[in-house]
Design an enzyme around this catalytic site. Sequence first.
Site, PDB file in Angstrom:
ATOM      1  CG  ASP A 199      -2.780   3.733 -11.106  1.00 52.54           C
ATOM      2  OD1 ASP A 199      -2.737   3.423 -12.306  1.00 52.54           O
ATOM      3  OD2 ASP A 199      -3.827   4.079 -10.522  1.00 52.54           O
ATOM      4  CE1 TYR A 243      -2.445  -3.821  -5.121  1.00 55.42           C
ATOM      5  CE2 TYR A 243      -4.101  -5.531  -4.868  1.00 55.42           C
ATOM      6  CZ  TYR A 243      -3.273  -4.770  -5.675  1.00 55.42           C
ATOM      7  OH  TYR A 243      -3.276  -4.964  -7.037  1.00 55.42           O
ATOM      8  NE  ARG A 262      -4.411   5.923  -5.323  1.00 52.27           N
ATOM      9  CZ  ARG A 262      -4.087   6.546  -6.440  1.00 52.27           C
ATOM     10  NH1 ARG A 262      -3.725   5.836  -7.512  1.00 52.27           N
ATOM     11  NH2 ARG A 262      -4.124   7.850  -6.505  1.00 52.27           N
ATOM     12  NE  ARG A 269      -3.924  -4.032 -16.565  1.00 48.92           N
ATOM     13  CZ  ARG A 269      -4.931  -4.265 -17.393  1.00 48.92           C
ATOM     14  NH1 ARG A 269      -4.877  -3.858 -18.646  1.00 48.92           N
ATOM     15  NH2 ARG A 269      -6.006  -4.883 -16.985  1.00 48.92           N
TER      16      ARG A 269
END
Lengths: 255, 255
Positions: B60, B118, B207, B58
């Site tokens: 952002d 990522y 992040r 999911r």
Amino acid sequence: MPRYRAVVAYDGSGFAGFQVQSKRGVERERTVQGELIKAVNQMGKNPQPAIKVVGASRTDTGVHAFGQVIHFDLPFDIPAEGVRKGLNTILPRDILIKEVLLVPDDFHARFSSHSKRYFYRVSTQDYVDPFKRVYTGHFHWQLDAKRIEEALPDLIGEHDFASFAASGNETATTVRTITRADVIVKADEQELVFIFEGNAFLYNQIRIMVGVLLEIGTGRRPVHDIVRLIEVKDREQARYTAPAAGLYLDEIAYN
Amino acid sequence: MPRYRAVVAYDGSGFAGFQVQSKRGVERERTVQGELIKAVNQMGKNPQPAIKVVGASRTDTGVHAFGQVIHFDLPFDIPAEGVRKGLNTILPRDILIKEVLLVPDDFHARFSSHSKRYFYRVSTQDYVDPFKRVYTGHFHWQLDAKRIEEALPDLIGEHDFASFAASGNETATTVRTITRADVIVKADEQELVFIFEGNAFLYNQIRIMVGVLLEIGTGRRPVHDIVRLIEVKDREQARYTAPAAGLYLDEIAYN
């Protein structure tokens, strides 16, 4: 009043082109020039009359710039580097002032320019990459790059480009000189990048030239159709205008 | 009903994240899942009950994907390549279906995944490049890449990453395994690119890790502060969360 020349980059995808579009004096759409005028006037402490911003090229809606050039006069002396930093602090993040120079009073962003370089990115993927959708023109037909390479020299030199001007063109003459017309094939990225350099270009000229070159690449037009198009001086003969998204104003040269 | 697995790329800048956000059943914002559901149901001829789309991650608001994975069941057999083409014809241009495979009924995009990769792009320019503003995180403080390189191995292995989970995290355990944590310094482009691979990540974990690594790079945190942060299990200790714009879901691996 000191005159400044600035090199400006912008992502054209969020703008209705460079030039302020006003109707009864009311600015109707977000333009690059509109944002620059607001920033320069804020920096000049909102003087009366308002400071004007003159651009070298009126790029269309969706067209990008790495090296648009503008000039403006400030009501007081600020070091050029301070002007750059100040404007970048005020401007929205899709416009960047790359360089500011103090120039003589007779410098004019448009009339003092000596040549302009543009490039045009074509994505040749079957479906467009989401990260390229507003940064390339998309053309998924099979292209023969050799045919395009053979056609490009036909553009070089001083020619009447009347067949390559869109109907909005308002210049007195349609004669222009092209000094460079290249294509780079980026096979890995499924991209073609065209590079054009010349003294000046007619309205939509580059997008129409790219359209013709792509049609030459598919075989829809003969390899040397550009010679014929220059000859006929008829804008109806070159109807396909490549999308704005692929076009970049790269650099403007001054004497 | 045949089950399909698809690899999906999207430019996150135009979406309120991956997951459908509904309030009293009314979809309120544009989401990637929402667009996929519309497209899959249009392709499945609007069946009742509607076809569901399950995503692996999911992401952002503003986060991008090169390799999100989804699965869905169609009410009839279509060759996988036909599904890919059909969906790409229907979907908006900021979403691209890169690959479609027919998979066994027990395949699950989220639960069958074995690891995720990522990357995170940081722009280190003084003012952000207009063409990078929604595609990188911007960090203009002076960074010592050597300090970051020395810190990265501290993340590798199985650790309790409680200090690196944002408050929305709802997983039962905050223990995760990171198998790769690298940085590539692109000096020419004034960019740092972080690459992380692991079995799974907590809410906002990457992040927050990037935020800590950048603060290590400036000297604001000691080089081995990650060892301490893993120890204290306190999310208040790592407050700076790098912006969503720099984050890309790159690839998801399945057994």
